[in-house]
Write an enzyme that holds these catalytic residues in place. Structure first.
Site, mmCIF file in Angstrom:
data_model
loop_
_atom_site.group_PDB
_atom_site.id
_atom_site.type_symbol
_atom_site.label_atom_id
_atom_site.label_comp_id
_atom_site.label_asym_id
_atom_site.label_seq_id
_atom_site.Cartn_x
_atom_site.Cartn_y
_atom_site.Cartn_z
ATOM 1 N N LYS A 35 -3.250 -2.256 -10.325
ATOM 2 C CA LYS A 35 -1.824 -2.346 -10.091
ATOM 3 C C LYS A 35 -1.156 -3.345 -11.039
ATOM 4 O O LYS A 35 -0.174 -3.010 -11.714
ATOM 5 C CB LYS A 35 -1.610 -2.787 -8.634
ATOM 6 C CG LYS A 35 -0.195 -2.943 -8.234
ATOM 7 C CD LYS A 35 -0.132 -3.647 -6.897
ATOM 8 C CE LYS A 35 -0.605 -5.077 -7.060
ATOM 9 N NZ LYS A 35 -0.411 -5.881 -5.830
ATOM 10 N N THR A 36 -1.725 -4.520 -11.101
ATOM 11 C CA THR A 36 -1.135 -5.552 -11.955
ATOM 12 C C THR A 36 -1.138 -5.099 -13.402
ATOM 13 O O THR A 36 -0.160 -5.259 -14.122
ATOM 14 C CB THR A 36 -1.924 -6.867 -11.831
ATOM 15 O OG1 THR A 36 -2.112 -7.140 -10.452
ATOM 16 C CG2 THR A 36 -1.158 -8.002 -12.462
ATOM 17 N N GLU A 220 4.060 -6.152 -4.547
ATOM 18 C CA GLU A 220 3.732 -6.395 -3.130
ATOM 19 C C GLU A 220 4.879 -5.957 -2.230
ATOM 20 O O GLU A 220 5.271 -6.651 -1.295
ATOM 21 C CB GLU A 220 3.417 -7.875 -2.888
ATOM 22 C CG GLU A 220 2.366 -8.471 -3.806
ATOM 23 C CD GLU A 220 0.948 -8.090 -3.440
ATOM 24 O OE1 GLU A 220 0.771 -7.203 -2.579
ATOM 25 O OE2 GLU A 220 0.017 -8.662 -4.025
ATOM 26 N N GLN A 250 -2.152 -2.655 2.933
ATOM 27 C CA GLN A 250 -2.306 -4.090 2.725
ATOM 28 C C GLN A 250 -1.104 -4.885 3.223
ATOM 29 O O GLN A 250 -0.868 -6.007 2.792
ATOM 30 C CB GLN A 250 -2.547 -4.387 1.243
ATOM 31 C CG GLN A 250 -3.869 -3.848 0.742
ATOM 32 C CD GLN A 250 -4.139 -4.263 -0.695
ATOM 33 O OE1 GLN A 250 -4.335 -5.429 -0.989
ATOM 34 N NE2 GLN A 250 -4.137 -3.293 -1.593
#
Length: 706
Positions: A35-36, A220, A250
């Site tokens: 993701k990052t 996030e 998450q």
DNA sequence: ACTATGGATCTTTTT
DNA sequence: GATCCATAGT
């Protein structure tokens, strides 16, 4: 640089996510799915396609994450990366508010009150209103106020309802809001809420930021709350180039108002949203991923996705069980010792727990086994009393209206100002409608004992000296001036007590932090220093991989990864936490938390638990976490199959006899019983002569349950 | 006004 | 066990 060159490290979906430049985009990124990396490359792609970095806003969850992302983009696109606006919601909002504070009645140098500050304010108000503390617990009230704020409910909008206390709480809320305003102070919720207010109230400001932030990225996203979503809507209103990245599995911050609905309804609010799923996991071995998937699939409230990996099968998951938590910790350390002997680096090992309190027993064990460790989080550095004292002095210099800080320092170190004198000063200030500091400047007009007056005058003199000498100085120097003028260390601490020594060490560390700030910041003002540290967390300070093993909460480990992970204290009542076992949705959040913990591991995952655990100075039996039972046995190491001890394996004699059997200590003698209700305790003598206090309530509970 | 002591209460997680 | 608070004693 050609596109194919930029993207050589990415898979098909990741590339697709990068190339959707315009319009709303929702990236559902599973744990460890790169993701990052994807958002980093996406931003680099935007810039290489002519989008000005000044027009990009990236919101991350921690300051550290923002810094890391900036570094990674820097490596691809060079120094222009520094022109991107990056930070947490709170830091971004704080920056915006400082520019336009006057428009909402504040001044630029407003202070930010932390948890303890706000709690003090609320406690004060409750006392003033003569409300009983039992039904108006300050912490509870603050939670309620925070919730109101997050939902944009003003005090006057609170409906009475069936609960007679609701209106009283609304009054506390109302006074609280006014108090903060008068003190030129904001709490964490205000930072976001007031920014939203500002945008709604001033169309030209909104227009300015719509133009400024033409491309918005939120990381996030599953942990944003309604207020934050509102802000995103306002900021992205004109261009709708809003890209959010998140994973519903998450989402672990509902206690802070995080609303999974933000993910579920994103495409309803932003029309024509494109959705991309990242489902290939690059982090964990097959065994770990399969185990985690088997746990999370028990959740009903989820979008549902299947993670897969091309990685090796890897090692099986190993369970470790000790009788007591002490034994558990020792066994964990033994395991770590042997891993390190075989070449694992200590810095690649993490111990993750549900609550901070658990760190203690593992710290002790690490010391015993001579394993270097670092504890991340826990009692936060900037919230320690001695640190807050110094900072409060700085705050009163920056913001003379800040009465909370003034009251903290006015008699610290003690200089003869007591409760009575303080009440008198407050009363006068309230009557005249001025700040306490203004009142100190006009002491002559108040009628009070000369001794008290002299003490106040003394403080005001010291304050004036500090203020005068601080002008134009660096933050560290200002702190030293404070320490000197107040004789803080000499008066408060002595060099013989170990507690005081550690306090002095903390002050040293504070001075170091100020020095670092002074040297690293372009314009190191006191205002900026205070702003930065009030939004700083221990995770931000954590330097990352070192040669020490890492200990932190699962919440703290979010977004991180380690070769070897130990999930410790995997016991029902702790993980899932006792407060969250009474409803399905709470259990599901605990399960997501457990899932987050498992998916931090790359190569090796250990889960440890004990059959007895410490609780508030007493001891109670415990059984392995229900989540562990959700892991298929075939994924666990053979020799350590789950051994579940049930409560009836513990002896259940009645404790109220003079000669009794304790479930943990065996034969005991009751020496005396004190307290009443929940606090009732027994002082018992063990067979080996050791004496202990236990809570009768839990002793009894154990017997009743079976 | 300050300090020592005992009692009550409690921790979930954090920007 | 730790911490915060009220109270009594100096």
């Amino acid at each position: 640089m050609s596109d194919s060159n930029i993207f050589r490290n990415l898979n098909e979906q990741q590339v697709a996510a990068c190339k959707i430049v315009e319009g709303p985009l929702l990236i559902l990124a599973g744990a460890g799915s790169g993701k990052t990396r994807t958002i980093t490359y996406r931003i680099a792609y935007l810039i290489s396609h002519g989008i000005s970095p000044e027009n990009i806003l990236a919101v991350t969850f921690t300051n550290k994450a923002a810094e890391e992302m900036k570094e990674r983009i820097y490596k691809i696109v060079g120094p222009v990366a520094n022109k991107i606006t990056m930070g947490t919601f709170h830091s971004t909002c704080s920056r915006i508010l400082r520019k336009h504070a006057e428009l909402i009645g504040y001044t630029k140098n407003f202070v930010i009150y932390d948890e303890k500050d706000t709690l003090n304010v609320i406690r004060k108000i409750i006392k003033e209103m003569d409300l009983p503390l039992e039904s108006f617990a300050p912490k509870k009230i603050r939670r309620i106020i925070s919730k109101y704020k997050r939902e944009f409910i003003k005090p006057e909008m609170v409906a009475g309802g069936y609960n007679p206390n609701t209106l009283k709480i609304a009054t506390v809320y109302s006074r609280y809001v006014k108090f903060l305003f008068r003190n030129n102070a904001m709490d964490f919720d205000d930072l976001i809420g007031k920014t939203v207010e500002l945008m709604r109230k001033c169309p030209e400001i909104k227009e300015y930021y719509n133009e400024k932030f033409q491309f918005i990225l939120v990381d996030e996203y599953q942990d944003t709350n309604r207020m934050q979503f509102e802000l995103i809507k306002l900021l992205g209103d004109k261009y709708k180039n809003v890209c959010v990245v998140g994973d519903d599995d998450q989402s672990i911050y509902s206690f802070r108002g995080a609303d999974i609905e933000n993910i579920l309804s994103f495409d309803k609010i932003f029309a024509n949203t494109k959705i991309i799923k990242l489902e290939e996991n690059y982090r964990s071995t097959k065994n770990i991923l399969e185990a985690a998937s088997n746990v999370i699939k028990n959740n009903v409230e989820r979008k549902g996705k299947t993670l897969y990996t091309d990685w090796k099968e890897g090692e099986k998951i190993e369970l470790i069980d000790g009788y007591s938590s002490m034994e558990e910790a020792n066994l964990v350390m033994e395991r770590i010792k042997s891993l390190v002997a075989k070449g694992t680096k200590a810095g690649d090992v993490a111990i993750l727990y549900r609550i901070n309190a658990l760190s203690r027993v593992f710290e002790v064990a690490a010391q015993k086994y001579r394993i270097p460790y670092v504890v991340v989080g826990g009692t936060r550095f900037f919230e320690r009393a001695e640190v807050k004292d110094i900072l409060a002095y700085l705050k009163t210099i920056v913001n003379p209206r800040d009465n909370v800080s003034l009251m903290r320092v006015i008699n610290t170190p003690p200089r003869g100002i007591g409760k009575k004198s303080m009440e008198l000063l407050e009363l006068e200030a309230a009557m005249k409608g001025v700040s306490l500091l203004k009142m100190l400047a006009n002491l002559e007009n108040i009628d009070m004992p000369s001794r008290a007056k002299e003490a106040f005058r003394n403080f005001y003199g010291i304050y004036g000296d500090i203020k005068k000498e601080s002008e134009g100085k660096g933050v560290k120097e200002i702190m030293e001036i404070v320490l000197n003028k107040t004789a803080y260390i000499d008066k408060m601490y002595n060099t013989t007590s170990p507690e005081d020594m550690s306090k002095m060490e903390n002050i040293d560390e504070l001075l170091n932090s100020a020095e670092e700030f002074d040297s690293l910041t372009e314009t190191p003002t006191l205002e900026e220093y205070l702003n930065q540290i009030s939004l700083f967390t221990d995770i931000d300070a954590w330097k990352g991989k070192s040669d020490r093993i890492n200990m932190m909460t699962v919440h703290g480990a979010k977004g991180l990864e380690f070769d070897t992970v130990f999930i410790v204290g995997a016991v029902d009542g702790l993980f899932p936490h006792i407060n969250n076992i009474d409803s399905d949705s709470k259990i599901e959040e605990e399960r997501r938390l457990f899932y987050v913990a498992m998916t931090r591991a790359k190569e090796r995952l250990y889960i440890s638990y004990s059959h007895v655990r410490d609780f508030r100075g007493s001891i109670m039996p415990s059984i392995v976490s229900r989540f562990v039972k959700e892991i298929p046995e075939k994924l666990m190491k053979e020799e350590k199959k789950l051994h579940v001890r049930t409560l009836n394996e513990f002896p259940t004699e009645n404790v109220s006899n003079e000669l009794a059997i304790h479930p943990v200590f065996g034969k005991i003698r009751i020496l005396k019983i004190v307290g009443k209700g929940d606090g009732k305790r027994a002082y018992i003598a063990l067979e080996n002569g050791e004496k202990k206090w236990v809570l009768v309530k839990y002793a009894k509970l154990k017997f009743l349950e079976e």
